[in-house]
Design a protein around this motif. Sequence first.
Motif, PDB file in Angstrom:
ATOM      1  N   ASP A 268       0.625  -1.159   0.103  1.00 20.28           N
ATOM      2  CA  ASP A 268      -0.057   0.100   0.142  1.00 20.28           C
ATOM      3  C   ASP A 268       0.742   1.318   0.001  1.00 20.28           C
ATOM      4  O   ASP A 268       0.484   2.194  -0.897  1.00 20.28           O
ATOM      5  CB  ASP A 268      -1.059   0.068   1.047  1.00 20.28           C
ATOM      6  CG  ASP A 268      -2.145  -1.012   1.154  1.00 20.28           C
ATOM      7  OD1 ASP A 268      -2.279  -1.499  -0.129  1.00 20.28           O
ATOM      8  OD2 ASP A 268      -2.454  -1.482   1.947  1.00 20.28           O
ATOM      9  N   ALA A 269       1.978   1.186   0.836  1.00 20.47           N
ATOM     10  CA  ALA A 269       2.888   2.258   0.820  1.00 20.47           C
ATOM     11  C   ALA A 269       3.535   2.577  -0.524  1.00 20.47           C
ATOM     12  O   ALA A 269       3.697   3.672  -1.003  1.00 20.47           O
ATOM     13  CB  ALA A 269       3.960   2.050   1.951  1.00 20.47           C
ATOM     14  N   ALA A 270       3.920   1.361  -1.062  1.00 14.28           N
ATOM     15  CA  ALA A 270       4.603   1.538  -2.585  1.00 14.28           C
ATOM     16  C   ALA A 270       3.572   2.112  -3.521  1.00 14.28           C
ATOM     17  O   ALA A 270       4.130   2.947  -4.188  1.00 14.28           O
ATOM     18  CB  ALA A 270       5.186  -0.007  -2.854  1.00 14.28           C
ATOM     19  N   LEU A 271       2.299   1.692  -3.493  1.00 13.97           N
ATOM     20  CA  LEU A 271       1.473   1.956  -4.517  1.00 13.97           C
ATOM     21  C   LEU A 271       1.001   3.586  -4.390  1.00 13.97           C
ATOM     22  O   LEU A 271       0.967   4.272  -5.142  1.00 13.97           O
ATOM     23  CB  LEU A 271      -0.001   1.490  -4.180  1.00 13.97           C
ATOM     24  CG  LEU A 271       0.246  -0.189  -4.546  1.00 13.97           C
ATOM     25  CD1 LEU A 271      -1.000  -0.747  -4.236  1.00 13.97           C
ATOM     26  CD2 LEU A 271       0.498  -0.149  -6.260  1.00 13.97           C
ATOM     27  N   ALA A 272       1.249   4.136  -2.994  1.00 12.86           N
ATOM     28  CA  ALA A 272       1.052   5.623  -2.672  1.00 12.86           C
ATOM     29  C   ALA A 272       2.325   6.193  -3.297  1.00 12.86           C
ATOM     30  O   ALA A 272       1.863   7.445  -3.864  1.00 12.86           O
ATOM     31  CB  ALA A 272       0.739   5.829  -1.362  1.00 12.86           C
ATOM     32  N   TRP A 273       3.387   5.875  -3.057  1.00 11.02           N
ATOM     33  CA  TRP A 273       4.577   6.364  -4.005  1.00 11.02           C
ATOM     34  C   TRP A 273       4.512   6.450  -5.300  1.00 11.02           C
ATOM     35  O   TRP A 273       4.801   7.364  -6.162  1.00 11.02           O
ATOM     36  CB  TRP A 273       5.781   5.952  -3.375  1.00 11.02           C
ATOM     37  CG  TRP A 273       6.101   6.281  -1.949  1.00 11.02           C
ATOM     38  CD1 TRP A 273       6.166   5.491  -0.701  1.00 11.02           C
ATOM     39  CD2 TRP A 273       6.474   7.819  -1.693  1.00 11.02           C
ATOM     40  NE1 TRP A 273       6.496   6.245   0.208  1.00 11.02           N
ATOM     41  CE2 TRP A 273       6.725   7.464  -0.375  1.00 11.02           C
ATOM     42  CE3 TRP A 273       6.690   8.872  -2.302  1.00 11.02           C
ATOM     43  CZ2 TRP A 273       7.295   8.770   0.565  1.00 11.02           C
ATOM     44  CZ3 TRP A 273       7.143  10.165  -1.507  1.00 11.02           C
ATOM     45  CH2 TRP A 273       7.160   9.959  -0.208  1.00 11.02           C
ATOM     46  N   ALA A 274       3.925   5.219  -5.938  1.00  8.63           N
ATOM     47  CA  ALA A 274       3.738   5.163  -7.412  1.00  8.63           C
ATOM     48  C   ALA A 274       2.756   6.017  -7.851  1.00  8.63           C
ATOM     49  O   ALA A 274       2.971   6.601  -9.150  1.00  8.63           O
ATOM     50  CB  ALA A 274       3.414   3.786  -7.613  1.00  8.63           C
ATOM     51  N   GLU A 275       1.753   6.374  -7.020  1.00 12.19           N
ATOM     52  CA  GLU A 275       0.660   7.290  -7.492  1.00 12.19           C
ATOM     53  C   GLU A 275       1.571   8.838  -7.760  1.00 12.19           C
ATOM     54  O   GLU A 275       1.238   9.449  -8.669  1.00 12.19           O
ATOM     55  CB  GLU A 275      -0.229   7.375  -6.711  1.00 12.19           C
ATOM     56  CG  GLU A 275      -1.388   8.494  -7.155  1.00 12.19           C
ATOM     57  CD  GLU A 275      -2.532   8.580  -6.020  1.00 12.19           C
ATOM     58  OE1 GLU A 275      -3.244   9.508  -5.986  1.00 12.19           O
ATOM     59  OE2 GLU A 275      -3.055   7.421  -5.228  1.00 12.19           O
ATOM     60  N   LYS A 276       2.067   9.001  -6.774  1.00  9.94           N
ATOM     61  CA  LYS A 276       3.142  10.475  -6.669  1.00  9.94           C
ATOM     62  C   LYS A 276       3.781  10.396  -7.898  1.00  9.94           C
ATOM     63  O   LYS A 276       4.154  11.287  -8.626  1.00  9.94           O
ATOM     64  CB  LYS A 276       3.713  10.547  -5.491  1.00  9.94           C
ATOM     65  CG  LYS A 276       2.935  10.976  -4.261  1.00  9.94           C
ATOM     66  CD  LYS A 276       3.850  11.045  -2.919  1.00  9.94           C
ATOM     67  CE  LYS A 276       2.771  11.369  -1.870  1.00  9.94           C
ATOM     68  NZ  LYS A 276       3.446  11.913  -0.807  1.00  9.94           N
ATOM     69  N   MET A 277       4.651   9.307  -8.219  1.00  9.17           N
ATOM     70  CA  MET A 277       5.543   9.161  -9.156  1.00  9.17           C
ATOM     71  C   MET A 277       4.813   9.219 -10.752  1.00  9.17           C
ATOM     72  O   MET A 277       5.460   9.908 -11.593  1.00  9.17           O
ATOM     73  CB  MET A 277       6.463   7.989  -9.181  1.00  9.17           C
ATOM     74  CG  MET A 277       7.774   8.026 -10.078  1.00  9.17           C
ATOM     75  SD  MET A 277       8.780   9.079  -9.977  1.00  9.17           S
ATOM     76  CE  MET A 277       9.701   8.767  -8.176  1.00  9.17           C
TER      77      MET A 277
END
Length: 118
Positions: free
Chosen positions: A90-99
Motif C-alpha cells: 500500500d505504501a509502495a502504491l502511494a509512492w507510485a501514484e505520486k511518481m
Amino acid sequence: MTQYLLSVYYDEGAVQPPADDLARIVKNVDAVHQELRAQGAWIFGGGLHDPTTATVVRARNGQVLTTDGPFVETKEQLGGFSIIDVADLDAALAWAEKMSDATTCAIEVRPLVDEAPN
C-alpha cells in the motif's frame, strides 16, 4: 520493510515534451525523490537513455551473442526507475501514484526478492 522497484514506462515512439513541460516534469520527479529521502524510503533511482542505446548479451554454452537494441519488442518502454524501502505494498502504491503524477507516465510496482537467508 520491503524494497520495491517503481518502473517508469512511456509509450514507444512518444516525442519528448516541449522544454517547459519537460522542466516541470523533472522538477516534479525531483520533488518526489526529495520526499522519499525525507521519509527514509529512498534507496536508488535513475532515468534511462532511449532503448535504441541498449545492448543485449546472451551467453549460452560458452557462446556469447551481443546485439544492439532493446531486449523485447513492446509498445511501452522502460524510461527510468526508483528503488524504495517501505512498510508494505500500500505504501509502495502511494509512492507510485505520486511518481505517475510527476512523470505523467505509467508506473509498475514490483517487490524485490528478499535476499536474506531463511
